[in-house]
Design an enzyme around this catalytic site. Structure first.
Site, PDB file in Angstrom:
ATOM      1  N   LYS A   9      42.864  59.117 -69.433  1.00 40.03           N
ATOM      2  CA  LYS A   9      42.113  58.490 -68.336  1.00 40.03           C
ATOM      3  C   LYS A   9      40.633  58.331 -68.725  1.00 40.03           C
ATOM      4  O   LYS A   9      40.193  58.873 -69.738  1.00 40.03           O
ATOM      5  CB  LYS A   9      42.277  59.352 -67.080  1.00 40.03           C
ATOM      6  CG  LYS A   9      43.746  59.471 -66.623  1.00 40.03           C
ATOM      7  CD  LYS A   9      43.881  60.329 -65.354  1.00 40.03           C
ATOM      8  CE  LYS A   9      45.346  60.483 -64.954  1.00 40.03           C
ATOM      9  NZ  LYS A   9      45.511  61.253 -63.691  1.00 40.03           N
ATOM     10  N   TYR A  49      50.019  53.280 -59.737  1.00 40.06           N
ATOM     11  CA  TYR A  49      50.005  54.405 -58.805  1.00 40.06           C
ATOM     12  C   TYR A  49      50.561  54.025 -57.427  1.00 40.06           C
ATOM     13  O   TYR A  49      50.246  54.676 -56.434  1.00 40.06           O
ATOM     14  CB  TYR A  49      48.593  54.980 -58.680  1.00 40.06           C
ATOM     15  CG  TYR A  49      48.226  55.913 -59.825  1.00 40.06           C
ATOM     16  CD1 TYR A  49      49.007  57.038 -60.111  1.00 40.06           C
ATOM     17  CD2 TYR A  49      47.099  55.688 -60.617  1.00 40.06           C
ATOM     18  CE1 TYR A  49      48.686  57.899 -61.154  1.00 40.06           C
ATOM     19  CE2 TYR A  49      46.772  56.557 -61.665  1.00 40.06           C
ATOM     20  CZ  TYR A  49      47.569  57.658 -61.920  1.00 40.06           C
ATOM     21  OH  TYR A  49      47.257  58.518 -62.950  1.00 40.06           O
ATOM     22  N   ASN A 112      41.670  64.617 -64.137  1.00 41.25           N
ATOM     23  CA  ASN A 112      42.535  65.526 -64.897  1.00 41.25           C
ATOM     24  C   ASN A 112      42.953  64.958 -66.260  1.00 41.25           C
ATOM     25  O   ASN A 112      44.024  65.254 -66.763  1.00 41.25           O
ATOM     26  CB  ASN A 112      43.730  65.972 -64.045  1.00 41.25           C
ATOM     27  CG  ASN A 112      44.582  64.813 -63.578  1.00 41.25           C
ATOM     28  OD1 ASN A 112      44.361  63.675 -63.986  1.00 41.25           O
ATOM     29  ND2 ASN A 112      45.562  65.094 -62.737  1.00 41.25           N
ATOM     30  N   HIS A 115      47.413  61.014 -68.010  1.00 37.43           N
ATOM     31  CA  HIS A 115      48.632  60.755 -67.238  1.00 37.43           C
ATOM     32  C   HIS A 115      49.835  60.855 -68.158  1.00 37.43           C
ATOM     33  O   HIS A 115      49.762  60.440 -69.316  1.00 37.43           O
ATOM     34  CB  HIS A 115      48.594  59.340 -66.630  1.00 37.43           C
ATOM     35  CG  HIS A 115      49.957  58.835 -66.251  1.00 37.43           C
ATOM     36  ND1 HIS A 115      50.563  59.174 -65.070  1.00 37.43           N
ATOM     37  CD2 HIS A 115      50.847  58.053 -66.916  1.00 37.43           C
ATOM     38  CE1 HIS A 115      51.775  58.613 -65.033  1.00 37.43           C
ATOM     39  NE2 HIS A 115      51.960  57.926 -66.140  1.00 37.43           N
ATOM     40  N   GLU A 126      56.899  52.199 -66.485  1.00 34.66           N
ATOM     41  CA  GLU A 126      55.490  52.223 -66.891  1.00 34.66           C
ATOM     42  C   GLU A 126      55.282  51.564 -68.256  1.00 34.66           C
ATOM     43  O   GLU A 126      54.302  50.841 -68.452  1.00 34.66           O
ATOM     44  CB  GLU A 126      54.973  53.671 -66.879  1.00 34.66           C
ATOM     45  CG  GLU A 126      54.891  54.207 -65.447  1.00 34.66           C
ATOM     46  CD  GLU A 126      54.610  55.702 -65.348  1.00 34.66           C
ATOM     47  OE1 GLU A 126      54.440  56.363 -66.395  1.00 34.66           O
ATOM     48  OE2 GLU A 126      54.556  56.209 -64.209  1.00 34.66           O
TER      49      GLU A 126
HETATM   50  P1  RTP Z   1      49.673  61.444 -63.140  1.00 31.46           P
HETATM   51  O1  RTP Z   1      50.627  60.560 -62.391  1.00 31.46           O
HETATM   52  O2  RTP Z   1      48.263  60.922 -63.192  1.00 31.46           O
HETATM   53  O3  RTP Z   1      50.214  61.808 -64.503  1.00 31.46           O
HETATM   54  O4  RTP Z   1      49.566  62.850 -62.404  1.00 31.46           O
HETATM   55  P2  RTP Z   1      50.760  63.722 -61.861  1.00 31.46           P
HETATM   56  O5  RTP Z   1      52.080  63.037 -62.066  1.00 31.46           O
HETATM   57  O6  RTP Z   1      50.598  65.082 -62.462  1.00 31.46           O
HETATM   58  O7  RTP Z   1      50.416  63.805 -60.329  1.00 31.46           O
HETATM   59  P3  RTP Z   1      50.735  62.757 -59.177  1.00 31.46           P
HETATM   60  O8  RTP Z   1      51.276  63.513 -58.044  1.00 31.46           O
HETATM   61  O9  RTP Z   1      51.507  61.591 -59.704  1.00 31.46           O
HETATM   62  O10 RTP Z   1      49.272  62.273 -58.763  1.00 31.46           O
HETATM   63  C1  RTP Z   1      48.646  61.190 -59.418  1.00 31.46           C
HETATM   64  C2  RTP Z   1      47.182  61.474 -59.601  1.00 31.46           C
HETATM   65  O11 RTP Z   1      46.551  61.460 -58.336  1.00 31.46           O
HETATM   66  C3  RTP Z   1      45.467  62.357 -58.334  1.00 31.46           C
HETATM   67  N1  RTP Z   1      45.584  63.277 -57.226  1.00 31.46           N
HETATM   68  N2  RTP Z   1      44.575  63.607 -56.478  1.00 31.46           N
HETATM   69  N3  RTP Z   1      42.950  64.715 -54.451  1.00 31.46           N
HETATM   70  C4  RTP Z   1      44.217  65.080 -54.547  1.00 31.46           C
HETATM   71  O12 RTP Z   1      44.702  65.912 -53.825  1.00 31.46           O
HETATM   72  C5  RTP Z   1      45.043  64.471 -55.572  1.00 31.46           C
HETATM   73  N4  RTP Z   1      46.336  64.660 -55.758  1.00 31.46           N
HETATM   74  C6  RTP Z   1      46.683  63.899 -56.829  1.00 31.46           C
HETATM   75  C7  RTP Z   1      45.489  63.126 -59.644  1.00 31.46           C
HETATM   76  O13 RTP Z   1      44.483  62.623 -60.491  1.00 31.46           O
HETATM   77  C8  RTP Z   1      46.867  62.854 -60.170  1.00 31.46           C
HETATM   78  O14 RTP Z   1      46.869  62.886 -61.576  1.00 31.46           O
HETATM   79 MG    MG Z   2      52.428  61.061 -61.494  1.00 32.65          MG
END
Ligand code: RTP
Ligand code: MG
Length: 148
Positions: A9, A49, A112, A115, A126
């Protein structure tokens, strides 16, 4: 062979972590079959997203991911979706173990670093969204002989 999509990112690219992250991927024995530095349009960010479009953080997430270049990768290997998620660590860097990318370099859930596709089905979607077929290269990695 299974493929996954990883994307460093804007915070990871901006902090100069591309080389460190690519090194971890190569050291693990994963084959990189596609890679590019690119800017992300608002459309692409919203589609990528899409599952989070109703969440309160969606606007911030789209603003963040379009705020600077990202480094997008297609990776190949046995069970590489799950292995990729393990290298990345938990969504919240506070819960990510040291040794994972988020555990070693991240501080907050909003920034973070990287991705990783969360399932084989998401990976297929994707990869098709982010890469053209001709950008994915079929070649032999000599080290595979010693990994599998
Ligand atoms: P990613 O898709 O980016 O790999 O992350 P992930 O699967 O671990 O988590 P996901 O639930 O898909 O969430 C996507 C991205 O949204 C942001 N996020 N912010 N502020 C918040 O509570 C919150 N929750 C999620 C994070 O940057 C996450 O990577
Ligand atoms: Mg995710």
């Amino acid at each position: 062979m299974e493929k996954t999509f990883l994307m460093i990112k804007p915070d990871g690219v901006g902090r100069g972590l591309v080389g460190e992250i690519v090194k971890r991927i190569e050291n693990k024995g994963i084959k990189i079959v596609g890679a590019k530095l690119m800017t992300v349009s608002e459309d692409l960010a919203k589609t990528h997203y899409g599952e989070h479009s109703e969440k309160p953080f969606f606007g911030e997430l789209v603003d963040f991911i379009t705020s600077g270049p990202v480094f997008a990768m297609v990776l190949e290997g046995e069970n590489v979706v799950e292995i990729g998620r393990t290298l990345v660590g938990k969504t919240n860097p506070a819960e990510s173990a040291p040794g994972t990318i988020r555990g070693d370099f991240g501080m907050t859930v909003g920034k973070n670093i990287i991705h990783g596709s969360d399932s084989v089905a998401s990976a297929e979607k994707e990869i098709a969204l982010w890469f053209k077929q001709e950008e994915i290269i079929d070649y032999n990695l000599v080290t595979s002989t010693w990994v599998y």
